[in-house]
Motif scaffolding. Structure first.
Motif, PDB file in Angstrom:
ATOM      1  N   ASP A   9     -45.010  28.007 -10.272  1.00  0.00           N
ATOM      2  CA  ASP A   9     -45.759  27.736 -10.313  1.00  0.00           C
ATOM      3  C   ASP A   9     -45.860  25.452 -10.299  1.00  0.00           C
ATOM      4  OD1 ASP A   9     -47.592  29.178 -12.131  1.00  0.00           O
ATOM      5  OD2 ASP A   9     -46.943  28.559 -13.954  1.00  0.00           O
ATOM      6  N   SER A  10     -46.775  25.495 -10.129  1.00  0.00           N
ATOM      7  CA  SER A  10     -47.776  24.130  -9.668  1.00  0.00           C
ATOM      8  C   SER A  10     -46.610  22.962 -11.107  1.00  0.00           C
ATOM      9  CB  SER A  10     -47.774  23.456  -8.332  1.00  0.00           C
ATOM     10  OG  SER A  10     -48.863  23.444  -9.091  1.00  0.00           O
ATOM     11  N   PRO A  11     -46.982  21.345 -10.552  1.00  0.00           N
ATOM     12  CA  PRO A  11     -46.865  20.829 -11.657  1.00  0.00           C
ATOM     13  C   PRO A  11     -48.478  20.975 -12.437  1.00  0.00           C
ATOM     14  CG  PRO A  11     -45.984  19.366 -10.271  1.00  0.00           C
ATOM     15  CD  PRO A  11     -46.240  21.100  -9.302  1.00  0.00           C
ATOM     16  N   THR A  12     -49.428  21.401 -11.699  1.00  0.00           N
ATOM     17  CA  THR A  12     -50.812  21.160 -11.811  1.00  0.00           C
ATOM     18  C   THR A  12     -50.761  23.139 -12.458  1.00  0.00           C
ATOM     19  OG1 THR A  12     -52.147  22.309  -9.899  1.00  0.00           O
ATOM     20  CG2 THR A  12     -51.776  19.557 -10.781  1.00  0.00           C
ATOM     21  N   MET A  62     -35.375  25.753  -5.974  1.00  0.00           N
ATOM     22  CA  MET A  62     -35.244  24.414  -6.749  1.00  0.00           C
ATOM     23  C   MET A  62     -35.938  23.697  -6.002  1.00  0.00           C
ATOM     24  SD  MET A  62     -34.726  25.384  -9.658  1.00  0.00           S
ATOM     25  CE  MET A  62     -35.658  27.121  -9.569  1.00  0.00           C
ATOM     26  N   ALA A  63     -35.147  24.024  -4.369  1.00  0.00           N
ATOM     27  CA  ALA A  63     -36.025  23.064  -3.495  1.00  0.00           C
ATOM     28  C   ALA A  63     -37.499  23.379  -3.499  1.00  0.00           C
ATOM     29  CB  ALA A  63     -35.128  23.278  -1.895  1.00  0.00           C
ATOM     30  N   GLU A  64     -37.456  23.555  -3.499  1.00  0.00           N
ATOM     31  CA  GLU A  64     -39.229  23.658  -3.606  1.00  0.00           C
ATOM     32  C   GLU A  64     -39.441  23.394  -4.745  1.00  0.00           C
ATOM     33  OE1 GLU A  64     -43.141  26.780  -2.114  1.00  0.00           O
ATOM     34  OE2 GLU A  64     -41.196  27.469  -2.637  1.00  0.00           O
ATOM     35  N   ILE A  65     -39.312  23.590  -5.646  1.00  0.00           N
ATOM     36  CA  ILE A  65     -40.462  23.142  -6.907  1.00  0.00           C
ATOM     37  C   ILE A  65     -39.671  22.008  -6.903  1.00  0.00           C
ATOM     38  CG2 ILE A  65     -40.451  23.708  -9.040  1.00  0.00           C
ATOM     39  CD1 ILE A  65     -39.541  26.831  -8.945  1.00  0.00           C
ATOM     40  N   LEU A  66     -38.570  21.566  -6.916  1.00  0.00           N
ATOM     41  CA  LEU A  66     -38.047  20.215  -7.548  1.00  0.00           C
ATOM     42  C   LEU A  66     -38.223  19.095  -6.729  1.00  0.00           C
ATOM     43  CD1 LEU A  66     -34.924  20.700  -9.363  1.00  0.00           C
ATOM     44  CD2 LEU A  66     -37.575  20.471 -10.500  1.00  0.00           C
ATOM     45  N   PHE A  67     -38.245  19.327  -5.016  1.00  0.00           N
ATOM     46  CA  PHE A  67     -38.038  18.045  -4.313  1.00  0.00           C
ATOM     47  C   PHE A  67     -39.671  18.468  -3.029  1.00  0.00           C
ATOM     48  CE2 PHE A  67     -33.772  19.107  -5.412  1.00  0.00           C
ATOM     49  CZ  PHE A  67     -33.691  17.533  -6.140  1.00  0.00           C
ATOM     50  N   VAL A  68     -40.586  19.329  -3.119  1.00  0.00           N
ATOM     51  CA  VAL A  68     -41.512  19.697  -2.635  1.00  0.00           C
ATOM     52  C   VAL A  68     -42.864  19.735  -3.026  1.00  0.00           C
ATOM     53  CG1 VAL A  68     -42.902  21.140  -0.559  1.00  0.00           C
ATOM     54  CG2 VAL A  68     -39.989  20.818  -0.380  1.00  0.00           C
ATOM     55  N   LYS A  70     -42.803  18.804  -6.168  1.00  0.00           N
ATOM     56  CA  LYS A  70     -42.077  17.412  -7.470  1.00  0.00           C
ATOM     57  C   LYS A  70     -42.838  18.773  -9.012  1.00  0.00           C
ATOM     58  CE  LYS A  70     -42.621  14.182  -3.625  1.00  0.00           C
ATOM     59  NZ  LYS A  70     -40.844  14.449  -3.492  1.00  0.00           N
ATOM     60  N   ALA A  71     -42.180  19.441  -9.103  1.00  0.00           N
ATOM     61  CA  ALA A  71     -42.667  19.440 -10.438  1.00  0.00           C
ATOM     62  C   ALA A  71     -42.605  18.643 -11.782  1.00  0.00           C
ATOM     63  CB  ALA A  71     -42.088  20.844 -11.281  1.00  0.00           C
ATOM     64  N   ALA A  72     -43.408  18.094 -12.314  1.00  0.00           N
ATOM     65  CA  ALA A  72     -42.820  17.024 -13.339  1.00  0.00           C
ATOM     66  C   ALA A  72     -41.336  18.432 -14.119  1.00  0.00           C
ATOM     67  CB  ALA A  72     -43.495  17.449 -14.586  1.00  0.00           C
ATOM     68  N   LEU A  73     -40.493  17.013 -14.107  1.00  0.00           N
ATOM     69  CA  LEU A  73     -38.944  17.349 -14.851  1.00  0.00           C
ATOM     70  C   LEU A  73     -38.899  17.931 -16.579  1.00  0.00           C
ATOM     71  CD1 LEU A  73     -37.467  15.091 -13.645  1.00  0.00           C
ATOM     72  CD2 LEU A  73     -37.558  17.073 -12.749  1.00  0.00           C
ATOM     73  N   PRO A  74     -40.321  17.528 -17.242  1.00  0.00           N
ATOM     74  CA  PRO A  74     -39.978  18.222 -18.344  1.00  0.00           C
ATOM     75  C   PRO A  74     -41.092  19.871 -18.259  1.00  0.00           C
ATOM     76  CG  PRO A  74     -41.328  16.701 -18.979  1.00  0.00           C
ATOM     77  CD  PRO A  74     -40.907  16.510 -17.520  1.00  0.00           C
ATOM     78  N   THR A  75     -41.944  19.912 -17.734  1.00  0.00           N
ATOM     79  CA  THR A  75     -42.625  21.148 -17.807  1.00  0.00           C
ATOM     80  C   THR A  75     -41.032  22.217 -16.536  1.00  0.00           C
ATOM     81  OG1 THR A  75     -44.630  20.625 -17.156  1.00  0.00           O
ATOM     82  CG2 THR A  75     -43.999  22.815 -15.975  1.00  0.00           C
ATOM     83  N   PHE A  76     -40.159  21.815 -15.360  1.00  0.00           N
ATOM     84  CA  PHE A  76     -39.144  22.194 -14.988  1.00  0.00           C
ATOM     85  C   PHE A  76     -38.068  23.173 -16.748  1.00  0.00           C
ATOM     86  CE2 PHE A  76     -34.834  22.027 -13.628  1.00  0.00           C
ATOM     87  CZ  PHE A  76     -35.020  23.527 -12.291  1.00  0.00           C
ATOM     88  N   PHE A  77     -37.557  22.915 -16.970  1.00  0.00           N
ATOM     89  CA  PHE A  77     -36.962  22.716 -17.988  1.00  0.00           C
ATOM     90  C   PHE A  77     -37.886  23.407 -18.812  1.00  0.00           C
ATOM     91  CE2 PHE A  77     -34.453  18.752 -16.320  1.00  0.00           C
ATOM     92  CZ  PHE A  77     -33.192  19.147 -16.033  1.00  0.00           C
ATOM     93  N   LYS A  78     -38.520  22.903 -18.974  1.00  0.00           N
ATOM     94  CA  LYS A  78     -39.378  23.987 -20.323  1.00  0.00           C
ATOM     95  C   LYS A  78     -39.798  24.983 -19.734  1.00  0.00           C
ATOM     96  CE  LYS A  78     -42.416  20.627 -22.878  1.00  0.00           C
ATOM     97  NZ  LYS A  78     -43.818  20.225 -23.240  1.00  0.00           N
TER      98      LYS A  78
END
Length: 343
Positions: A9-12, A62-68, A70-78
């Motif tokens: 899932d993306s940030p949206t 993780m490279a795709e999710i976090l740096f490409v 750019k998933a929201a960090l609270p969402t990422f850790f949840k």
């Protein structure tokens, strides 16, 4: 009941494209672990190679999710919590209930169980006593620790416009040199060195760096590159190769392989996307958890019977705990209507 395909899932909360071949890589990774545990090949420890394959896969995702993306960090850790904790808590509590009063190497003390649940077992196992039924938790500890490092790097790179690839290259190099120092100079063995996040964490970070570099330079590798580099990685994982080489040059080869998988020739892509291999990849987290205690019971029952029981437990925990709990937590926390791809 069919196992549904999973997505990232993306940030949206809109899912990105699903890469079936990455599930295939995950499937080959857990198959390698099972071969290492239940077959014990004489030339190479495929169990350790399989874990390394999991690590570079995590780095690629993780490279795709976090740096490409750019998933929201609270969402990422949840999502990390919803991905790992439900079935992991079930597993550790079951191991403590069954082996809490056991004797010898299978005994799981309350302190060691807490260390597992807090992802500190890879550092505290020597203090609280190792338990063979949860020894594989060291790799999960490393992943969770590195996700914190990557989350911090993602925050800093977004806020201060840092070059994440360069910064993470330095971190990976420090980790690798630390591992080489402890092995070659201090004379420590694999379990004292490469169960630690400050050494083995390089395996995940290297893959992040290679993914970002390939993205920046729009690398389009020939179809033989992922195959060649996987073969080289396997060759560098034979017993005779020193650990500092395995987890530096060997890992780089694996990271190049997974980050160029999309260029595989059609025949290789068909193998990697085989339904059985992909299905095995989808249940790999549950299977990785449950195979360990049954592997340690070889001798009480034949290995094939124990492996069959482990697979049954994995399917049950995947279908009844892992997927429903993840879906519920994701919908409750971030309003997602899709189950995220395991990472």
């Amino acid at each position: 009941m069919p196992i549904p395909p999973l997505t990232i899932d993306s940030p949206t909360s809109q899912p990105t494209k699903h890469y079936r071949y990455l599930d295939g890589w995950r499937g080959l990774s857990i198959i390698a672990v099972l071969m290492g545990h239940y077959l014990s090949l004489p030339v190479i420890n495929t169990g350790r190679l399989g874990v390394e394959m999991f690590f570079v896969l995590s780095g690629r995702l993780m490279a795709e999710i976090l740096f490409v993306k750019k998933a929201a960090l609270p969402t990422f850790f949840k999502r990390r919590i919803s991905r790992v904790y439900p079935v992991f808590i079930l597993f550790i509590c079951t191991m403590w209930a069954v082996f809490g009063n056991a004797s010898g190497a299978l005994h799981l003390s309350s302190q060691a169980a807490v260390a597992c649940l807090t992802f500190t077992y890879n550092y505290l196992h020597s203090y609280f006593g190792e338990s063979q039924v949860v020894d594989h938790v060291w790799s999960l500890c490393i992943e969770e620790h590195v996700y914190i490092v990557l989350g911090l790097m993602a925050y800093l790179s977004r806020k201060y416009k840092l070059d994440a690839a360069k910064c993470l290259s330095a971190v990976a190099l420090i980790f690798m040199l630390n591992g080489a120092f402890q092995t070659l100079y201090l004379g420590l063995d694999y379990y004292d060195v490469y169960w630690r996040s400050d050494t083995r964490g390089a395996s995940i970070i290297i893959s992040v760096v290679i993914y970002l570099l390939f993205q920046q330079r729009a690398v389009k590798a020939p179809g033989w590159i992922p195959i060649l580099f996987f073969v080289l990685a396997a060759a560098l994982n034979i017993y005779r190769v020193p650990d500092p080489v395995k987890y530096s040059l060997g890992t780089v080869c694996l990271a190049v392989s997974i980050n160029t998988l999309s260029t595989l020739p059609a025949w290789a892509m068909r193998i990697l996307s085989n339904s059985i291999i992909v299905w095995t990849g989808l249940i790999s987290f549950s299977l990785y958890l449950w195979q360990q205690p049954f592997y340690k019971l070889i001798g009480v029952l034949p290995g094939p019977a124990l492996l069959a029981i482990a697979i049954i437990c994995a399917i049950a925990s995947y279908q009844l705990i892992e997927v429903p709990a993840r879906r519920y937590l994701n919908e409750r926390w971030v309003g997602a209507h899709k189950t995220p791809k395991p990472a």
